[in-house]
Motif scaffolding. Structure first.
Motif, PDB file in Angstrom:
ATOM      1  N   ARG A 109      -5.003  -3.792 -13.637  1.00  0.00           N
ATOM      2  CA  ARG A 109      -4.389  -2.485 -12.893  1.00  0.00           C
ATOM      3  C   ARG A 109      -4.495  -3.043 -11.148  1.00  0.00           C
ATOM      4  O   ARG A 109      -4.222  -1.844 -10.234  1.00  0.00           O
ATOM      5  CB  ARG A 109      -5.903  -1.475 -12.788  1.00  0.00           C
ATOM      6  N   THR A 110      -5.017  -3.661 -10.716  1.00  0.00           N
ATOM      7  CA  THR A 110      -5.632  -4.117  -9.524  1.00  0.00           C
ATOM      8  C   THR A 110      -4.889  -5.325  -8.492  1.00  0.00           C
ATOM      9  O   THR A 110      -4.412  -5.355  -7.438  1.00  0.00           O
ATOM     10  CB  THR A 110      -7.246  -4.054  -8.954  1.00  0.00           C
ATOM     11  N   GLU A 111      -4.187  -6.175  -9.881  1.00  0.00           N
ATOM     12  CA  GLU A 111      -4.009  -7.787  -8.934  1.00  0.00           C
ATOM     13  C   GLU A 111      -2.867  -7.833  -9.601  1.00  0.00           C
ATOM     14  O   GLU A 111      -2.817  -8.022 -10.370  1.00  0.00           O
ATOM     15  CB  GLU A 111      -5.660  -8.476  -9.022  1.00  0.00           C
ATOM     16  N   ALA A 112      -1.842  -8.618  -8.514  1.00  0.00           N
ATOM     17  CA  ALA A 112      -0.974  -9.544  -9.506  1.00  0.00           C
ATOM     18  C   ALA A 112      -0.586 -10.427  -8.935  1.00  0.00           C
ATOM     19  O   ALA A 112      -0.802 -10.715  -7.723  1.00  0.00           O
ATOM     20  CB  ALA A 112       0.251  -8.696  -9.330  1.00  0.00           C
ATOM     21  N   ILE A 127       0.261 -11.570  -5.237  1.00  0.00           N
ATOM     22  CA  ILE A 127       1.506 -10.197  -4.601  1.00  0.00           C
ATOM     23  C   ILE A 127       0.032  -9.270  -4.267  1.00  0.00           C
ATOM     24  O   ILE A 127      -0.785  -8.778  -5.350  1.00  0.00           O
ATOM     25  CB  ILE A 127       2.272 -10.224  -5.612  1.00  0.00           C
ATOM     26  N   ARG A 128       0.695  -9.323  -2.796  1.00  0.00           N
ATOM     27  CA  ARG A 128      -0.198  -8.255  -2.558  1.00  0.00           C
ATOM     28  C   ARG A 128       0.281  -6.640  -2.507  1.00  0.00           C
ATOM     29  O   ARG A 128      -0.264  -6.188  -1.645  1.00  0.00           O
ATOM     30  CB  ARG A 128      -0.603  -8.472  -1.180  1.00  0.00           C
ATOM     31  N   GLU A 129       1.968  -6.454  -1.887  1.00  0.00           N
ATOM     32  CA  GLU A 129       1.936  -5.448  -1.976  1.00  0.00           C
ATOM     33  C   GLU A 129       3.602  -5.830  -2.184  1.00  0.00           C
ATOM     34  O   GLU A 129       4.265  -6.970  -2.636  1.00  0.00           O
ATOM     35  CB  GLU A 129       1.933  -5.397  -0.822  1.00  0.00           C
ATOM     36  N   GLY A 130       4.489  -4.593  -2.357  1.00  0.00           N
ATOM     37  CA  GLY A 130       6.078  -5.130  -3.108  1.00  0.00           C
ATOM     38  C   GLY A 130       5.923  -5.242  -4.449  1.00  0.00           C
ATOM     39  O   GLY A 130       5.167  -4.816  -5.177  1.00  0.00           O
ATOM     40  N   SER A 131       7.457  -5.742  -4.645  1.00  0.00           N
ATOM     41  CA  SER A 131       7.613  -6.596  -6.052  1.00  0.00           C
ATOM     42  C   SER A 131       7.537  -7.759  -5.909  1.00  0.00           C
ATOM     43  O   SER A 131       7.854  -8.314  -5.156  1.00  0.00           O
ATOM     44  CB  SER A 131       9.315  -5.701  -6.611  1.00  0.00           C
ATOM     45  N   ARG A 132       8.049  -7.990  -6.659  1.00  0.00           N
ATOM     46  CA  ARG A 132       8.090  -9.745  -7.263  1.00  0.00           C
ATOM     47  C   ARG A 132       8.493 -10.024  -8.567  1.00  0.00           C
ATOM     48  O   ARG A 132       8.175  -9.301  -9.703  1.00  0.00           O
ATOM     49  CB  ARG A 132       6.351 -10.556  -7.001  1.00  0.00           C
ATOM     50  N   ASN A 133       9.789 -10.817  -8.752  1.00  0.00           N
ATOM     51  CA  ASN A 133      10.047 -11.585 -10.265  1.00  0.00           C
ATOM     52  C   ASN A 133      10.233 -12.691 -10.145  1.00  0.00           C
ATOM     53  O   ASN A 133      10.907 -13.615  -8.789  1.00  0.00           O
ATOM     54  CB  ASN A 133      11.451 -10.629 -10.064  1.00  0.00           C
ATOM     55  N   ILE A 134      10.378 -13.636 -11.544  1.00  0.00           N
ATOM     56  CA  ILE A 134      10.488 -14.718 -11.793  1.00  0.00           C
ATOM     57  C   ILE A 134      11.720 -14.438 -12.250  1.00  0.00           C
ATOM     58  O   ILE A 134      12.264 -13.907 -13.432  1.00  0.00           O
ATOM     59  CB  ILE A 134       9.294 -15.198 -12.012  1.00  0.00           C
TER      60      ILE A 134
END
Length: 366
Positions: A109-112, A127-134
């Protein structure tokens, strides 16, 4: 007992929901009762792949979900087990071994986090903001939040890094001569990044479903002997009073599948229609392995495949069926959006039957 190895049991494990290849113990992706989600991708790196049977990346996904109550804890579970047992063994139910290392996406819920591995070595990026993919390639460059204590020493001793300048994990540990399938991964990774950027600031569950269905980018695959086998989208509200909602297709090729909502509650109704059959003399468990094949399709998958043939043989009927399935998905999404906005408060029994009811409705349409 994992796919190939037996490891020490944890004192307590969390409830998990998994999307997994039926022949192995682990999972490609899943979630646990604490709102932790983990998914993995295969990668090839400068480190040689482990021919010996060890932990599969998919075992690590399940172990992380069973033992981690946050994304960070799940990451620590994976790195500790990786350093202790290593990763290796065939990742495919075929006599010719298919072996790779792994990258992981972890979120709560709070971290990625993104965690990427090369043998027993690893690097992680918060990952602190925005989006990320692998997508089947190393993608952590210089922005490393945590790493294996001997990572840089290993790179220097192998002559992959001179020790000068900033250290980029992807640059140092990626193969100079990539396997052909990695070329396709580059295009997929860029397309995923681009599609996420197009929706920056207003990404919804529907956005993710549309991206997972994108065929032009190669994200949704249904050719060349490979097919997107299952898809999952999770909504993890920051407000702990709201439930996490996980949508699963439980069938391949999301462009023709239905995303069905699942919520962790007490007294969940079992859904045997999406459980693959078990076999007393399973060829995946007998040594030597994979000497014969068995039909692992579950009931929903069988009906989905039959419907697929109809879609291809009778375009008009196929379109009608697809529209009906999309309407079913829309109902599920609207119901879940109302739940997440706090405008409805369904009783726990309804939520306990939710996934079962959606699967039943889909099977009726087939």
């Amino acid at each position: 007992q994992c796919t190939y190895l037996e490891i020490e049991q944890a004192q307590r494990t969390h409830a998990v929901v998994l999307s997994r290849p039926a022949w192995l113990w682990g999972a490609e992706m899943g979630a646990n009762e604490h709102g932790v989600c983990v998914g993995n991708e295969g990668v090839w790196t400068c480190e040689p792949v482990g021919q010996d049977e060890a932990l599969l990346g998919m075992d690590l996904v399940r172990l992380a979900l069973e033992r981690g109550s946050s994304a960070r804890e799940a990451l620590e579970v994976i790195t500790a087990l990786l350093e202790r047992y290593g990763q290796g063994g065939s990742c495919k139910e075929e006599p010719v071994p298919f072996i790779y290392h792994n990258t992981f996406l972890l979120a709560d819920r709070t971290e990625a986090w993104v965690l990427e591995t090369a043998g027993r070595y690893w690097a992680a990026q918060q990952i602190r903001e925005g989006s990320r993919n692998i997508s089947n390639q190393l993608s952590i460059g210089k922005e490393i939040t945590a790493e294996h204590p001997e990572l840089r020493q290993r790179a220097r001793s192998q002559g992959w890094w001179s020790g000068d300048g900033e250290f980029s994990f992807a640059q140092v540990f990626s193969l100079t001569q990539q396997p052909p399938r990695m070329e396709a991964a580059k295009a997929r990774y860029s397309a995923g990044k681009e599609l996420l950027q197009q929706h920056a600031g207003h990404i919804t569950a529907e956005t993710f479903m549309a991206i997972l269905r994108d065929k032009a980018s190669g994200i949704c695959v249904d050719t060349e002997g490979f097919r997107t086998a299952g898809s999952m989208v999770s909504v993890l509200p920051r407000d702990p009073a709201l439930p996490c909602v996980h949508f699963f297709t439980a069938t391949p090729d999301p462009s023709r599948s239905v995303f069905k909502p699942f919520v962790f509650v007490a007294g969940l109704k079992p859904v045997p229609q999406v459980r693959s059959p078990t076999f007393p003399d399973d060829p995946a468990k007998q040594i030597p392995r994979f000497q014969s094949t068995v039909d692992r399709r579950h009931e929903l998958y069988r009906r989905h495949q039959a419907a697929l043939e109809l879609m291809e043989s009778d375009q008009e009927q196929g379109q009608k069926l697809l529209q009906t399935l999309r309407d079913l998905e829309k109902q599920g999404l609207e119901g879940m959006n109302a739940l997440l906005e706090g405008t409805v408060a369904p009783c726990p029994e309804e939520l306990a039957d939710l996934f079962f009811d959606c699967v039943e409705a889909e099977m009726k349409f087939y």
